[in-house]
Design a protein around this motif. Structure first.
Motif, PDB file in Angstrom:
ATOM      1  N   THR A 252      -5.301  -0.180   7.602  1.00  0.00           N
ATOM      2  CA  THR A 252      -5.026  -1.612   7.435  1.00  0.00           C
ATOM      3  C   THR A 252      -3.521  -1.868   7.486  1.00  0.00           C
ATOM      4  O   THR A 252      -2.721  -0.956   7.294  1.00  0.00           O
ATOM      5  CB  THR A 252      -5.528  -2.089   6.057  1.00  0.00           C
ATOM      6  OG1 THR A 252      -4.810  -1.381   5.030  1.00  0.00           O
ATOM      7  CG2 THR A 252      -7.016  -1.873   5.903  1.00  0.00           C
TER       8      THR A 252
ATOM      9  N   GLY B   1      -2.870  -0.265   0.822  1.00  0.00           N
ATOM     10  CA  GLY B   1      -3.322  -0.047   2.197  1.00  0.00           C
ATOM     11  C   GLY B   1      -4.340   1.087   2.215  1.00  0.00           C
ATOM     12  O   GLY B   1      -4.382   1.910   1.297  1.00  0.00           O
TER      13      GLY B   1
ATOM     14  N   GLU C  41      -6.925  -9.217   3.971  1.00  0.00           N
ATOM     15  CA  GLU C  41      -7.970  -9.676   4.896  1.00  0.00           C
ATOM     16  C   GLU C  41      -8.804 -10.754   4.175  1.00  0.00           C
ATOM     17  O   GLU C  41      -9.451 -10.481   3.158  1.00  0.00           O
ATOM     18  CB  GLU C  41      -8.807  -8.449   5.268  1.00  0.00           C
ATOM     19  CG  GLU C  41     -10.070  -8.707   6.036  1.00  0.00           C
ATOM     20  CD  GLU C  41      -9.820  -9.380   7.374  1.00  0.00           C
ATOM     21  OE1 GLU C  41      -8.874  -9.000   8.089  1.00  0.00           O
ATOM     22  OE2 GLU C  41     -10.590 -10.307   7.686  1.00  0.00           O
TER      23      GLU C  41
ATOM     24  N   ASP D 147     -15.428  -3.547   6.795  1.00  0.00           N
ATOM     25  CA  ASP D 147     -15.948  -4.912   6.939  1.00  0.00           C
ATOM     26  C   ASP D 147     -16.630  -5.335   5.636  1.00  0.00           C
ATOM     27  O   ASP D 147     -16.570  -4.614   4.635  1.00  0.00           O
ATOM     28  CB  ASP D 147     -16.871  -5.028   8.160  1.00  0.00           C
ATOM     29  CG  ASP D 147     -18.154  -4.204   8.025  1.00  0.00           C
ATOM     30  OD1 ASP D 147     -18.413  -3.678   6.914  1.00  0.00           O
ATOM     31  OD2 ASP D 147     -18.888  -4.082   9.023  1.00  0.00           O
TER      32      ASP D 147
ATOM     33  N   THR E 207      -3.143  -6.976  -0.258  1.00  0.00           N
ATOM     34  CA  THR E 207      -1.882  -6.796   0.460  1.00  0.00           C
ATOM     35  C   THR E 207      -0.897  -7.927   0.170  1.00  0.00           C
ATOM     36  O   THR E 207      -1.250  -9.100   0.262  1.00  0.00           O
ATOM     37  CB  THR E 207      -2.148  -6.709   1.980  1.00  0.00           C
ATOM     38  OG1 THR E 207      -3.233  -5.808   2.180  1.00  0.00           O
ATOM     39  CG2 THR E 207      -0.920  -6.217   2.729  1.00  0.00           C
TER      40      THR E 207
ATOM     41  N   GLY F  93      -6.279  -3.120   2.327  1.00  0.00           N
ATOM     42  CA  GLY F  93      -6.023  -4.433   2.898  1.00  0.00           C
ATOM     43  C   GLY F  93      -6.616  -5.603   2.150  1.00  0.00           C
ATOM     44  O   GLY F  93      -6.828  -6.669   2.734  1.00  0.00           O
TER      45      GLY F  93
ATOM     46  N   GLY G 116      -9.685   0.512   7.022  1.00  0.00           N
ATOM     47  CA  GLY G 116     -10.221  -0.813   7.327  1.00  0.00           C
ATOM     48  C   GLY G 116     -11.730  -0.807   7.129  1.00  0.00           C
ATOM     49  O   GLY G 116     -12.415   0.119   7.570  1.00  0.00           O
TER      50      GLY G 116
ATOM     51  N   GLY H 142     -12.383  -1.958  16.084  1.00  0.00           N
ATOM     52  CA  GLY H 142     -13.036  -2.968  15.245  1.00  0.00           C
ATOM     53  C   GLY H 142     -14.513  -2.732  15.011  1.00  0.00           C
ATOM     54  O   GLY H 142     -15.143  -3.459  14.235  1.00  0.00           O
TER      55      GLY H 142
ATOM     56  N   ARG I 260     -10.590   1.786  15.260  1.00  0.00           N
ATOM     57  CA  ARG I 260      -9.445   0.994  15.755  1.00  0.00           C
ATOM     58  C   ARG I 260      -9.893  -0.140  16.687  1.00  0.00           C
ATOM     59  O   ARG I 260      -9.222  -1.147  16.834  1.00  0.00           O
ATOM     60  CB  ARG I 260      -8.416   1.901  16.437  1.00  0.00           C
ATOM     61  CG  ARG I 260      -7.581   2.668  15.405  1.00  0.00           C
ATOM     62  CD  ARG I 260      -6.588   3.597  16.059  1.00  0.00           C
ATOM     63  NE  ARG I 260      -7.204   4.853  16.464  1.00  0.00           N
ATOM     64  CZ  ARG I 260      -7.374   5.902  15.669  1.00  0.00           C
ATOM     65  NH1 ARG I 260      -6.978   5.847  14.428  1.00  0.00           N
ATOM     66  NH2 ARG I 260      -7.935   7.009  16.101  1.00  0.00           N
TER      67      ARG I 260
END
Ligand SMILES: Cc1cc2nc3c(=O)[nH]c(=O)nc-3n(C[C@H](O)[C@H](O)[C@H](O)COP(=O)(O)OP(=O)(O)OC[C@H]3O[C@@H](n4cnc5c(N)ncnc54)[C@H](O)[C@@H]3O)c2cc1C
Length: 364
Positions: free
Chosen positions: A177, A303, A64, A308, A336, A333, A306, A318, A316
């Motif tokens: 991720t 992995g 990311e 920010d 990766t 992530g 997720g 976001g 999921r």
């Protein structure tokens, strides 16, 4: 004032807890294991970033980008923060022209960040929580499910990072991720070794070897081995038994890896892993003089949950999950597709998580 909980007293957890204390917050640091330090304590402790951001992107193309930029941009200040806290520097530079950073003394990092820790305590609490449990490398079940090696990988890390953060995040609706099959590890001698030998016994000379699997297939060309050799480790994990043979000629043995020759590295491998050429399960190539059987070993997963840029765990859809952060390897992530410093990720995200958790309490 309420307490903020941090699960895991490895690199990310120690950093997050120290930063929260520095910000005047009360923190409870829970550690599942019988000691603090996590895998950081077993590591070479080189905290680094790629010299150029473009090189980071190119090397870890599946990561990311915003998180990569956060780690890359914030690392130098974060390293200075660590130094200012008294963490002892062993090398002022990484010794690798591709990277910038410092090597610390791992025990000294623990001492510099020390505070109260509840040992032997599962980090599962109901309230607001920063997950720093170090990923899922120590769970053969989760590794089989997500990484899908051809055979179980040997663990080259602390024994307690078995995916507790990942599972708790999933229970609370977190997104995983991309790149759940990626991992960072090393090919190690296919022999007995313990956690004091994880650095010294790493077989980091695949780029000079002819590389065969148990079926005698030369499955990886030495010219394709990346500088970190992690692409070779990933490929080895997918061969029968997750094993390979490094076959060396005289020229290969004379090559240098930092201050040692390949011959020195072969010599420290336990005898069970140094296979006489006559015992190889295939015809050795012309000129071969030595062979070492290696097994793919996992240090940490790439992995994960997720997050920010504030280290908030994402659902999921976001959106952030209220009161849940993840730092270090629990946050997935970032590297990766390649290799980056796990300690840098733990340091920067540990700080980011602590700072956001402190703000969250102020606003709540
Ligand atoms: C031999 C070796 C060499 C390495 N060399 C380097 C290097 O030079 N540079 C680099 O960048 N990286 C290196 N690494 C990787 C680096 O150590 C990790 O990336 C880093 O420690 C990750 O930090 P973390 O906080 O996510 O996990 P860790 O430091 O492993 O800490 C996780 C902690 O969480 C605890 N825990 C697990 N589950 C729970 C739970 N349910 N509740 C409470 N606590 C829990 C664990 O016991 C552990 O203490 C190396 C690793 C090894 C093993």
């Amino acid at each position: 004032m309420s307490d903020i909980s941090v699960a895991g007293a490895g690199m990310a957890g120690l950093v997050a807890a120290a930063r929260l204390r520095e910000l005047g917050r009360r923190v409870v640091l829970r550690e599942k294991g019988s000691r603090v330090g996590g895998s950081m304590l077993l590591s070479s402790c080189v905290v680094f970033r790629h010299r150029e951001f473009a090189a980071f992107r190119a090397e870890c193309p599946g990561g990311e980008e915003t998180l990569q930029r956060l780690v890359w941009e914030r690392l130098d200040d974060a390293v200075e923060w660590l130094v200012a806290r008294g963490a002892p520097v062993v090398w002022e530079e990484t010794g690798n022209p591709r990277t910038v950073g410092k090597r610390f003394d791992p025990r000294g990092v623990v001492n510099a960040l020390a505070g109260e820790v509840v040992l032997g305590a599962d980090g599962r609490v109901d309230g607001p929580l920063i997950l720093c449990t170090g990923g899922f490398a120590a769970s053969s079940e989760l590794v089989a499910r997500y990484v899908e090696p051809a055979a179980p990988l040997r663990l080259r890390a602390n024994a307690w990072s078995s995916g507790d953060g990942l599972l708790l995040g999933l229970e609370r609706g977190a997104a995983l991720t991309p790149g759940m099959a990626d991992f960072y590890g090393r090919n190690m001698p296919d022999a007995a070794w313990d956690e004091t030998e994880l650095v010294a016994l790493s077989q980091l000379y695949g780029r000079f070897a002819r590389i065969f699997d148990e079926d005698g297939i030369e499955f990886f060309a030495r010219d394709d081995v990346s500088w970190s050799e992690t692409n070779l480790v990933a490929a080895t994990a997918r061969r029968r038994g997750a094993k390979a043979y490094y076959v060396l000629d005289e020229a290969a043995l004379a090559e240098r890896v930092r201050d040692r020759t390949v011959a020195d590295l072969v010599a420290v491998a336990p005898a069970e892993a140094r296979v006489p050429l006559a015992d190889l399960p295939f015809e050795p190539p012309a000129g071969a003089v030595a062979a070492v059987r290696v097994i793919a070993s996992i240090t940490h997963t790439i992995g994960g949950l997720g997050v920010d840029e504030r280290a908030r765990v994402l659902r999921r859809d976001g959106l952030p999950i209220d009161g849940l952060w993840a730092a270090g390897v629990d946050a997935g992530g970032i590297a990766t597709g390649g290799y980056a410093s796990g300690l840098a990720q733990a340091l920067v995200l540990g700080l980011a998580a602590a700072e956001d958790a402190a703000r969250w309490f102020d606003s709540g």
